[in-house]
Design an enzyme around this catalytic site. Structure first.
Site, PDB file in Angstrom:
ATOM      1  N   CYS A  26       0.869  -1.192   0.000  1.00 15.20           N
ATOM      2  CA  CYS A  26       0.000   0.000   0.000  1.00 15.20           C
ATOM      3  C   CYS A  26       0.902   1.237   0.000  1.00 15.20           C
ATOM      4  CB  CYS A  26      -0.978  -0.031   1.171  1.00 15.20           C
ATOM      5  SG  CYS A  26      -0.228   0.003   2.806  1.00 15.20           S
ATOM      6  N   ASN A  36       2.236   1.492   4.385  1.00  9.76           N
ATOM      7  CA  ASN A  36       2.594   0.214   5.024  1.00  9.76           C
ATOM      8  C   ASN A  36       2.302   0.220   6.530  1.00  9.76           C
ATOM      9  OD1 ASN A  36       5.558  -1.885   5.502  1.00  9.76           O
ATOM     10  ND2 ASN A  36       3.496  -2.528   5.014  1.00  9.76           N
ATOM     11  N   CYS A  80      -1.471   0.702   7.441  1.00  9.81           N
ATOM     12  CA  CYS A  80      -2.911   0.386   7.572  1.00  9.81           C
ATOM     13  C   CYS A  80      -3.301  -0.858   6.778  1.00  9.81           C
ATOM     14  CB  CYS A  80      -3.770   1.568   7.131  1.00  9.81           C
ATOM     15  SG  CYS A  80      -3.558   3.048   8.135  1.00  9.81           S
ATOM     16  N   ARG A  81      -3.361  -0.733   5.441  1.00  8.68           N
ATOM     17  CA  ARG A  81      -3.910  -1.813   4.614  1.00  8.68           C
ATOM     18  C   ARG A  81      -2.969  -3.000   4.430  1.00  8.68           C
ATOM     19  NH1 ARG A  81      -5.159   2.109  -0.281  1.00  8.68           N
ATOM     20  NH2 ARG A  81      -3.256   3.004   0.640  1.00  8.68           N
ATOM     21  N   SER A  82      -1.737  -2.743   3.979  1.00  8.97           N
ATOM     22  CA  SER A  82      -0.884  -3.893   3.618  1.00  8.97           C
ATOM     23  C   SER A  82      -0.433  -4.748   4.802  1.00  8.97           C
ATOM     24  CB  SER A  82       0.295  -3.470   2.733  1.00  8.97           C
ATOM     25  OG  SER A  82       1.133  -2.549   3.387  1.00  8.97           O
ATOM     26  N   ASP A 104      -8.154   3.611   1.273  1.00  8.21           N
ATOM     27  CA  ASP A 104      -7.311   3.883   2.435  1.00  8.21           C
ATOM     28  C   ASP A 104      -8.195   4.263   3.632  1.00  8.21           C
ATOM     29  OD1 ASP A 104      -5.411   4.634   4.199  1.00  8.21           O
ATOM     30  OD2 ASP A 104      -4.346   5.967   2.826  1.00  8.21           O
TER      31      ASP A 104
HETATM   32  P1  4NP Z   1      -1.816   2.761   4.166  1.00 13.81           P
HETATM   33  O1  4NP Z   1      -2.452   4.112   4.773  1.00 13.81           O
HETATM   34  O2  4NP Z   1      -1.264   3.119   2.817  1.00 13.81           O
HETATM   35  O3  4NP Z   1      -2.986   1.852   4.084  1.00 13.81           O
HETATM   36  O4  4NP Z   1      -0.755   2.326   5.159  1.00 13.81           O
HETATM   37  C1  4NP Z   1      -1.698   5.283   4.939  1.00 13.81           C
HETATM   38  C2  4NP Z   1      -1.104   5.521   6.141  1.00 13.81           C
HETATM   39  C3  4NP Z   1      -0.371   6.687   6.328  1.00 13.81           C
HETATM   40  C4  4NP Z   1      -0.255   7.601   5.299  1.00 13.81           C
HETATM   41  C5  4NP Z   1      -0.844   7.356   4.089  1.00 13.81           C
HETATM   42  C6  4NP Z   1      -1.567   6.184   3.901  1.00 13.81           C
HETATM   43  N1  4NP Z   1       0.471   8.787   5.500  1.00 13.81           N
HETATM   44  O5  4NP Z   1       0.423   9.667   4.616  1.00 13.81           O
HETATM   45  O6  4NP Z   1       1.128   8.952   6.534  1.00 13.81           O
END
Ligand code: 4NP
Length: 152
Positions: free
Chosen positions: A3, A6, A8-10, A122
């Site tokens: 994602c 790294n 939340c989703r992945s 997300d």
């Molecule tokens: P992820 O979500 O891609 O599912 O881990 C996010 C977590 C943090 C951020 C962006 C997406 N961020 O911009 O910090």
């Protein structure tokens, strides 16, 4: 599992797939990991909400954030991404067609009607229940992914 951040989703997808293969007693056949296309959260534990959802469904997330790297194309046969932006960013690093063919949207494996037209949104700015919905979506896709690759 890839994602953006790294956290939340992945890592949730990594935990779901690890639990599925452990429950099926085929974990020794798999090397499963996750990564982000960005480097904002390198070394960080997953978001507390992803960890809470994992706990709700009986597994733990102890992954530490890392950035996707070109070497991952040599280590992993299947690179499952969460959305179109992840896809674009990973494919940008591909060195050839063989690398490119390893990259798939995870929702490609969603057996639900219309599921393949969706992305894994997300949930970062959402609620715990949004993370629960992410879990349900990922589980559905990954159960079907495992059954697909088992029949290859
Ligand atoms: P992820 O979500 O891609 O599912 O881990 C996010 C977590 C943090 C951020 C962006 C997406 N961020 O911009 O910090």
């Amino acid at each position: 599992m890839v994602c953006l951040g790294n956290i939340c989703r992945s890592p949730l997808a990594e935990g779901v797939l690890k639990k599925l293969v452990a429950d099926a007693k085929v974990d020794s056949l798999f090397e499963i990991d996750s990564a982000g296309t960005a480097n904002y959260h390198v070394g960080d534990l997953p978001d507390p909400r992803s960890r809470q959802i994992a706990k709700r469904y009986g597994f733990q997330l102890d992954h530490r954030g890392r950035q996707f790297q070109v070497l991952d194309f040599e280590v992993f046969d299947w690179i499952l991404v969460m959305d179109h932006s992840n896809y674009k960013n990973v494919v940008k690093l591909a060195r050839n067609d063989q690398d490119r063919k390893r990259v798939h949207l995870v929702t490609k494996f969603d057996p639900h009607p219309d599921g393949q037209l969706k992305i894994v949104e997300d949930p970062y700015y959402g609620t715990l229940e949004d993370f629960d919905a992410t879990y349900e979506q990922l589980r559905r896709c990954l159960v079907h992914f495992l059954s697909k690759i088992s029949s290859l």
